[in-house]
Design a protein around this motif. Structure first.
Motif, PDB file in Angstrom:
ATOM      1  N   UNK A  32     -23.188   2.273   1.392  1.00 49.40           N
ATOM      2  CA  UNK A  32     -23.420   3.396   0.504  1.00 49.40           C
ATOM      3  C   UNK A  32     -23.200   4.721   1.214  1.00 49.40           C
ATOM      4  N   UNK A  33     -22.536   5.638   0.509  1.00 48.37           N
ATOM      5  CA  UNK A  33     -22.402   7.026   0.949  1.00 48.37           C
ATOM      6  C   UNK A  33     -23.540   7.837   0.321  1.00 48.37           C
ATOM      7  N   UNK A  34     -24.052   8.804   1.045  1.00 53.06           N
ATOM      8  CA  UNK A  34     -24.946   9.797   0.456  1.00 53.06           C
ATOM      9  C   UNK A  34     -24.575  11.163   1.010  1.00 53.06           C
ATOM     10  N   UNK A  35     -24.541  12.140   0.118  1.00 52.88           N
ATOM     11  CA  UNK A  35     -24.204  13.487   0.567  1.00 52.88           C
ATOM     12  C   UNK A  35     -25.373  14.057   1.366  1.00 52.88           C
ATOM     13  N   UNK A  36     -25.041  14.750   2.453  1.00 51.40           N
ATOM     14  CA  UNK A  36     -26.045  15.241   3.390  1.00 51.40           C
ATOM     15  C   UNK A  36     -26.148  16.764   3.287  1.00 51.40           C
ATOM     16  N   UNK A  37     -27.331  17.257   2.958  1.00 46.05           N
ATOM     17  CA  UNK A  37     -27.535  18.695   2.878  1.00 46.05           C
ATOM     18  C   UNK A  37     -27.650  19.283   4.287  1.00 46.05           C
ATOM     19  N   UNK A  38     -26.992  20.417   4.483  1.00 45.22           N
ATOM     20  CA  UNK A  38     -27.020  21.057   5.800  1.00 45.22           C
ATOM     21  C   UNK A  38     -26.841  22.562   5.632  1.00 45.22           C
ATOM     22  N   UNK A  39     -27.121  23.346   6.686  1.00 40.02           N
ATOM     23  CA  UNK A  39     -27.081  24.817   6.560  1.00 40.02           C
ATOM     24  C   UNK A  39     -25.711  25.443   6.760  1.00 40.02           C
ATOM     25  N   UNK A  40     -24.653  24.636   6.836  1.00 45.95           N
ATOM     26  CA  UNK A  40     -23.334  25.193   7.156  1.00 45.95           C
ATOM     27  C   UNK A  40     -22.346  25.040   6.003  1.00 45.95           C
ATOM     28  N   UNK A  41     -22.852  25.067   4.777  1.00 43.50           N
ATOM     29  CA  UNK A  41     -21.968  24.903   3.629  1.00 43.50           C
ATOM     30  C   UNK A  41     -20.983  26.059   3.481  1.00 43.50           C
ATOM     31  N   UNK A  42     -21.265  27.186   4.114  1.00 43.80           N
ATOM     32  CA  UNK A  42     -20.333  28.330   4.071  1.00 43.80           C
ATOM     33  C   UNK A  42     -19.401  28.337   5.276  1.00 43.80           C
ATOM     34  N   UNK A  43     -19.338  27.220   6.019  1.00 43.82           N
ATOM     35  CA  UNK A  43     -18.496  27.154   7.210  1.00 43.82           C
ATOM     36  C   UNK A  43     -17.591  25.925   7.144  1.00 43.82           C
ATOM     37  N   UNK A  44     -16.561  25.973   6.287  1.00 47.24           N
ATOM     38  CA  UNK A  44     -15.634  24.841   6.233  1.00 47.24           C
ATOM     39  C   UNK A  44     -14.896  24.684   7.561  1.00 47.24           C
ATOM     40  N   UNK A  45     -14.571  23.454   7.892  1.00 43.06           N
ATOM     41  CA  UNK A  45     -13.868  23.176   9.140  1.00 43.06           C
ATOM     42  C   UNK A  45     -12.848  22.063   8.922  1.00 43.06           C
ATOM     43  N   UNK A  46     -11.721  22.184   9.595  1.00 47.08           N
ATOM     44  CA  UNK A  46     -10.757  21.097   9.672  1.00 47.08           C
ATOM     45  C   UNK A  46     -10.056  21.143  11.021  1.00 47.08           C
ATOM     46  N   UNK A  47      -9.639  19.988  11.479  1.00 47.97           N
ATOM     47  CA  UNK A  47      -9.089  19.780  12.822  1.00 47.97           C
ATOM     48  C   UNK A  47     -10.043  20.317  13.893  1.00 47.97           C
ATOM     49  N   UNK A  48     -11.328  20.069  13.670  1.00 44.85           N
ATOM     50  CA  UNK A  48     -12.391  20.388  14.608  1.00 44.85           C
ATOM     51  C   UNK A  48     -12.718  19.126  15.416  1.00 44.85           C
ATOM     52  N   UNK A  49     -13.747  19.190  16.250  1.00 46.51           N
ATOM     53  CA  UNK A  49     -14.252  18.015  16.939  1.00 46.51           C
ATOM     54  C   UNK A  49     -15.725  17.841  16.599  1.00 46.51           C
ATOM     55  N   UNK A  50     -16.210  16.615  16.706  1.00 45.98           N
ATOM     56  CA  UNK A  50     -17.622  16.315  16.467  1.00 45.98           C
ATOM     57  C   UNK A  50     -18.064  15.261  17.474  1.00 45.98           C
ATOM     58  N   UNK A  51     -19.184  15.506  18.146  1.00 49.40           N
ATOM     59  CA  UNK A  51     -19.690  14.598  19.169  1.00 49.40           C
ATOM     60  C   UNK A  51     -21.167  14.321  18.929  1.00 49.40           C
ATOM     61  N   UNK A  52     -21.587  13.115  19.273  1.00 48.53           N
ATOM     62  CA  UNK A  52     -23.013  12.793  19.167  1.00 48.53           C
ATOM     63  C   UNK A  52     -23.750  13.367  20.362  1.00 48.53           C
ATOM     64  N   UNK A  53     -24.800  14.147  20.078  1.00 48.25           N
ATOM     65  CA  UNK A  53     -25.600  14.754  21.127  1.00 48.25           C
ATOM     66  C   UNK A  53     -26.966  14.118  21.230  1.00 48.25           C
ATOM     67  N   UNK A  54     -27.887  14.846  21.813  1.00 43.77           N
ATOM     68  CA  UNK A  54     -29.251  14.378  22.020  1.00 43.77           C
ATOM     69  C   UNK A  54     -29.959  14.178  20.684  1.00 43.77           C
ATOM     70  N   UNK A  55     -30.791  13.129  20.600  1.00 42.99           N
ATOM     71  CA  UNK A  55     -31.610  12.856  19.408  1.00 42.99           C
ATOM     72  C   UNK A  55     -30.771  12.741  18.146  1.00 42.99           C
ATOM     73  N   UNK A  56     -29.567  12.158  18.272  1.00 42.30           N
ATOM     74  CA  UNK A  56     -28.655  11.926  17.148  1.00 42.30           C
ATOM     75  C   UNK A  56     -28.113  13.204  16.518  1.00 42.30           C
ATOM     76  N   UNK A  57     -28.253  14.352  17.200  1.00 38.28           N
ATOM     77  CA  UNK A  57     -27.573  15.563  16.739  1.00 38.28           C
ATOM     78  C   UNK A  57     -26.065  15.325  16.731  1.00 38.28           C
ATOM     79  N   UNK A  58     -25.362  15.985  15.827  1.00 39.52           N
ATOM     80  CA  UNK A  58     -23.899  15.991  15.838  1.00 39.52           C
ATOM     81  C   UNK A  58     -23.456  17.416  16.135  1.00 39.52           C
ATOM     82  N   UNK A  59     -22.650  17.576  17.182  1.00 35.13           N
ATOM     83  CA  UNK A  59     -22.188  18.889  17.620  1.00 35.13           C
ATOM     84  C   UNK A  59     -20.744  19.068  17.189  1.00 35.13           C
ATOM     85  N   UNK A  60     -20.513  19.964  16.239  1.00 37.76           N
ATOM     86  CA  UNK A  60     -19.164  20.281  15.770  1.00 37.76           C
ATOM     87  C   UNK A  60     -18.707  21.555  16.457  1.00 37.76           C
TER      88      UNK A  60
END
Length: 391
Positions: free
Chosen positions: A288-316
């Motif tokens: 199942x997919x579920x949409x995830x609410x986050x504070x960066x909805x005004x910051x679209x990104x493409x051809x970026x990078x994303x890495x898993x950080x501490x405590x399951x943070x995702x660093x874009x």
């Protein structure tokens, strides 16, 4: 001032970029390569420097690199294995490449070496591919690149781009799986079975346990949100049919492992060429997919990078906020931290102290009484929040 260095609020920060490589080792984000748009040109960023972002203190540092330095490139496929960063493929001033380079991120020397193979054959030149790391091996999938006509075996593994060809050289998308074993310095092409995904590039992938996942990407003129899984022990492909609503089709997005059963999708370019800022979590158990609410909805990104950080943070980091095929596209250089899971109690307390110590005299007076083993971590978090408030 060096074109790759920017002074912002008295702090050194990495320049904005897209199509770069980024990895996290020991809570430090490492960033290399990529490109920016200047007037009518796409300019590769310097290849002899690597940027380090301390995720605890929120401070950037630039280090020079030496050795067999790869050419300036974008669209390389980067991964980490035992403290080494490997990059394969990418696009330089001449076209796509199929060279493999390695640099140790932990010895402080940042000396590149070009990796030669003793047996097997590397994949054909390509960029915008992806990689899984499993059992100390590097496993590459897909991408866009070129082959000679004699090397195109069938239309199922290589989908020709009818608009791009020269003499007997054809460009296109592929769904090939190639594996490199650093111990034996050997390339191989595992025989896979099952339902393989269509040839594609600019897709996203992630590894969970002994399985590699592929999501979306560009297939000729369309973009998809399908999701496939390759069992990295049996080499069997399977298509996953979601049991809920799915994200819209996209390319140039990211997929990051956040738990033993969770994958986080962020951003990308939609079917109608719209930069995306939505986040989704996929549970591989329930499908199942579920949409995830986050504070960066005004910051679209493409051809970026994303890495898993501490405590399951995702660093874009980085990427573009506009359609990157347009001139003077808006590249970015901010690091977006997505909190995907609830933090442990220590992290909550640490962050509360760090955020409020300067505004609360009681906390400031009690800070010296924090146990010596914990004080350095709290001081680093104080530095982080002070630095990020300036930027």
């Amino acid at each position: 001032m060096d074109s790759a260095i920017e002074k912002h609020c008295s702090e050194l920060v990495a320049r904005e970029r897209s199509g770069h490589t980024a990895l996290i080792e020991r809570n430090v984000l490492y960033v290399w390569g990529g490109y920016v748009s200047i007037a009518d040109d796409e300019v590769f960023l310097p290849n002899d420097e690597i940027w380090l972002y301390d995720l605890e203190r929120g401070v950037w540092e630039m280090c020079r690199m030496s050795g067999e330095v790869p050419p300036p490139m974008s669209g390389t496929c980067g991964c980490s294995l035992n403290g080494d960063m490997y990059i394969f493929g990418g696009c330089d001033d001449n076209s796509q490449t199929n060279q493999l380079y390695c640099v140790n991120l932990l010895d402080g020397k940042y000396t590149w070496r070009k990796v030669s193979h003793k047996s097997g054959s590397p994949p054909s030149p390509r960029d915008k591919l992806s990689c899984w790391v499993f059992n100390d091996r590097l496993i590459y999938f897909g991408g866009y690149g070129h082959k000679q006509l004699d090397d195109i075996n069938n239309n199922r593994s290589f989908l020709m781009d009818e608009a791009s060809w020269m003499d007997d050289i054809y460009w296109g998308w592929n769904n090939e799986v190639h594996m490199f074993d650093p111990t034996s310095a050997s390339w191989s092409e595992p025989h896979t079975s099952g339902c393989a995904p269509d040839p594609r590039a600019a897709h996203a992938s992630a590894t969970l346990c002994h399985k590699g996942y592929v999501c979306g990407g560009r297939i000729r003129e369309t973009r998809t949100s399908d999701i496939y899984c390759l069992d990295l022990e049996s080499w069997t492909w399977s298509e996953i049919v979601p049991a809920s609503n799915v994200p819209v089709g996209r390319s140039w997005h990211t997929l990051t492992a956040i738990s033993d059963s969770g994958l986080f999708l962020f951003g990308g370019l939609s079917i109608d060429c719209k930069p995306m800022s939505d986040g989704w979590v996929f549970d591989v158990g329930t499908k199942k997919w579920r949409e995830f609410e986050h504070p960066y909805m005004n910051k679209p990104r493409l051809w970026h990078t994303a890495c898993q950080g501490k405590d399951s943070d995702v660093i874009v980091f980085g990427g573009s906020c506009n359609y990157i095929l347009l001139v003077d596209t808006g590249h970015c250089n901010d690091a977006l931290v997505f909190q995907i899971q609830p933090y442990p109690l220590f992290r909550i307390c640490e962050d509360y102290i760090a955020k409020n110590v300067k505004n609360c005299k009681m906390l400031e007076k009690q800070l010296p009484f924090v146990p010596p083993k914990l004080l350095p971590a709290v001081q680093k978090r104080i530095s982080f929040f002070q630095t990020t408030k300036k930027i």
